[in-house]
Design a protein around this motif. Structure first.
Motif, PDB file in Angstrom:
ATOM      1  N   CYS A  92       0.538  -1.185  -0.281  1.00 44.90           N
ATOM      2  CA  CYS A  92       0.077  -0.024   0.188  1.00 44.90           C
ATOM      3  C   CYS A  92       0.475   1.829   0.285  1.00 44.90           C
ATOM      4  O   CYS A  92       2.002   1.411   0.956  1.00 44.90           O
ATOM      5  CB  CYS A  92      -0.640   0.138   0.898  1.00 44.90           C
ATOM      6  SG  CYS A  92      -1.753  -1.279   0.992  1.00 44.90           S
ATOM      7  N   ILE A  93       0.068   2.279  -0.716  1.00 43.40           N
ATOM      8  CA  ILE A  93       1.103   3.767  -0.456  1.00 43.40           C
ATOM      9  C   ILE A  93      -0.044   4.559  -0.406  1.00 43.40           C
ATOM     10  O   ILE A  93      -1.517   4.248  -0.673  1.00 43.40           O
ATOM     11  CB  ILE A  93       1.654   4.024  -1.775  1.00 43.40           C
ATOM     12  CG1 ILE A  93       0.305   4.044  -3.176  1.00 43.40           C
ATOM     13  CG2 ILE A  93       2.720   3.115  -2.086  1.00 43.40           C
ATOM     14  CD1 ILE A  93       0.991   4.575  -4.313  1.00 43.40           C
ATOM     15  N   THR A  94      -0.190   5.648   0.758  1.00 43.85           N
ATOM     16  CA  THR A  94      -0.959   6.836   0.674  1.00 43.85           C
ATOM     17  C   THR A  94      -0.473   7.814  -0.568  1.00 43.85           C
ATOM     18  O   THR A  94       0.921   8.006  -0.080  1.00 43.85           O
ATOM     19  CB  THR A  94      -0.788   6.922   2.060  1.00 43.85           C
ATOM     20  OG1 THR A  94      -1.063   6.488   3.278  1.00 43.85           O
ATOM     21  CG2 THR A  94      -1.698   8.654   2.226  1.00 43.85           C
ATOM     22  N   THR A  95      -1.276   8.322  -0.942  1.00 48.18           N
ATOM     23  CA  THR A  95      -1.396   9.459  -2.386  1.00 48.18           C
ATOM     24  C   THR A  95      -2.222  10.389  -1.838  1.00 48.18           C
ATOM     25  O   THR A  95      -2.633  10.881  -1.241  1.00 48.18           O
ATOM     26  CB  THR A  95      -1.245   9.352  -3.346  1.00 48.18           C
ATOM     27  OG1 THR A  95      -2.662   9.102  -3.568  1.00 48.18           O
ATOM     28  CG2 THR A  95      -0.986   7.692  -3.698  1.00 48.18           C
ATOM     29  N   PRO A 102      -5.282  12.571   1.197  1.00 50.07           N
ATOM     30  CA  PRO A 102      -5.325  11.271   0.960  1.00 50.07           C
ATOM     31  C   PRO A 102      -5.879  10.385   0.682  1.00 50.07           C
ATOM     32  O   PRO A 102      -6.822  10.395   0.972  1.00 50.07           O
ATOM     33  CB  PRO A 102      -4.492  11.902   1.727  1.00 50.07           C
ATOM     34  CG  PRO A 102      -4.973  12.321   3.289  1.00 50.07           C
ATOM     35  CD  PRO A 102      -5.537  13.503   2.486  1.00 50.07           C
ATOM     36  N   SER A 103      -5.798   9.837  -0.665  1.00 50.18           N
ATOM     37  CA  SER A 103      -5.960   8.269  -1.100  1.00 50.18           C
ATOM     38  C   SER A 103      -4.912   7.053  -0.261  1.00 50.18           C
ATOM     39  O   SER A 103      -3.413   7.447  -0.316  1.00 50.18           O
ATOM     40  CB  SER A 103      -6.412   8.233  -2.231  1.00 50.18           C
ATOM     41  OG  SER A 103      -5.696   8.794  -2.616  1.00 50.18           O
ATOM     42  N   LEU A 104      -5.828   5.965  -0.326  1.00 56.25           N
ATOM     43  CA  LEU A 104      -5.001   4.540   0.671  1.00 56.25           C
ATOM     44  C   LEU A 104      -5.097   4.056  -1.111  1.00 56.25           C
ATOM     45  O   LEU A 104      -5.736   3.257  -1.687  1.00 56.25           O
ATOM     46  CB  LEU A 104      -5.663   4.445   1.499  1.00 56.25           C
ATOM     47  CG  LEU A 104      -4.102   2.476   1.993  1.00 56.25           C
ATOM     48  CD1 LEU A 104      -2.743   3.462   1.977  1.00 56.25           C
ATOM     49  CD2 LEU A 104      -4.967   1.754   2.498  1.00 56.25           C
TER      50      LEU A 104
END
Length: 107
Positions: A92-95, A102-104
């Motif tokens: 997973c990355i957070t943007t 922010p979205s995961l």
């Protein structure tokens, strides 16, 4: 005819480099042979199993038996792969968008 030896130190390989290259080559070769041997063993096992059922090599019964065993093996391999993927931790990355929340994102 005189054959001269290559000076490995001038080529940048040196003795240690050649040993490392040989070691890596052997590792790659061993991996390939392992897969080949695994397939050969599976083929021999399937052959013996179909023959034990009374199917003669080349007959429709033999061909169908081999196809069924291969299909079963592929289905079992797919089940193992799916289980391995299910047990894998998600990546997973957070943007954060352009000024948005922010979205995961996970795969």
């Amino acid at each position: 005819m005189v054959v001269s030896a290559i000076n490995l130190n001038k080529t940048g390989w040196g003795l240690l480099g050649m040993k490392r290259a040989s070691f890596v080559f052997l590792l790659l070769l061993t991996g390939c042979l392992g897969e080949e041997e695994r397939l050969a063993a599976a083929n021999a096992k399937d052959d013996q199993q179909c023959l034990s059922y009374g199917a003669q090599k080349g007959s429709d019964a033999y061909v169908n038996c081999r196809a069924q065993l291969e299909g079963s093996r592929r289905q079992a391999d797919a089940a193992v792969s799916a289980a391995n993927r299910a047990n894998r931790a998600p990546n997973c990355i957070t943007t954060s968008g352009y000024g948005g929340p922010p979205s995961l994102i996970c795969n």
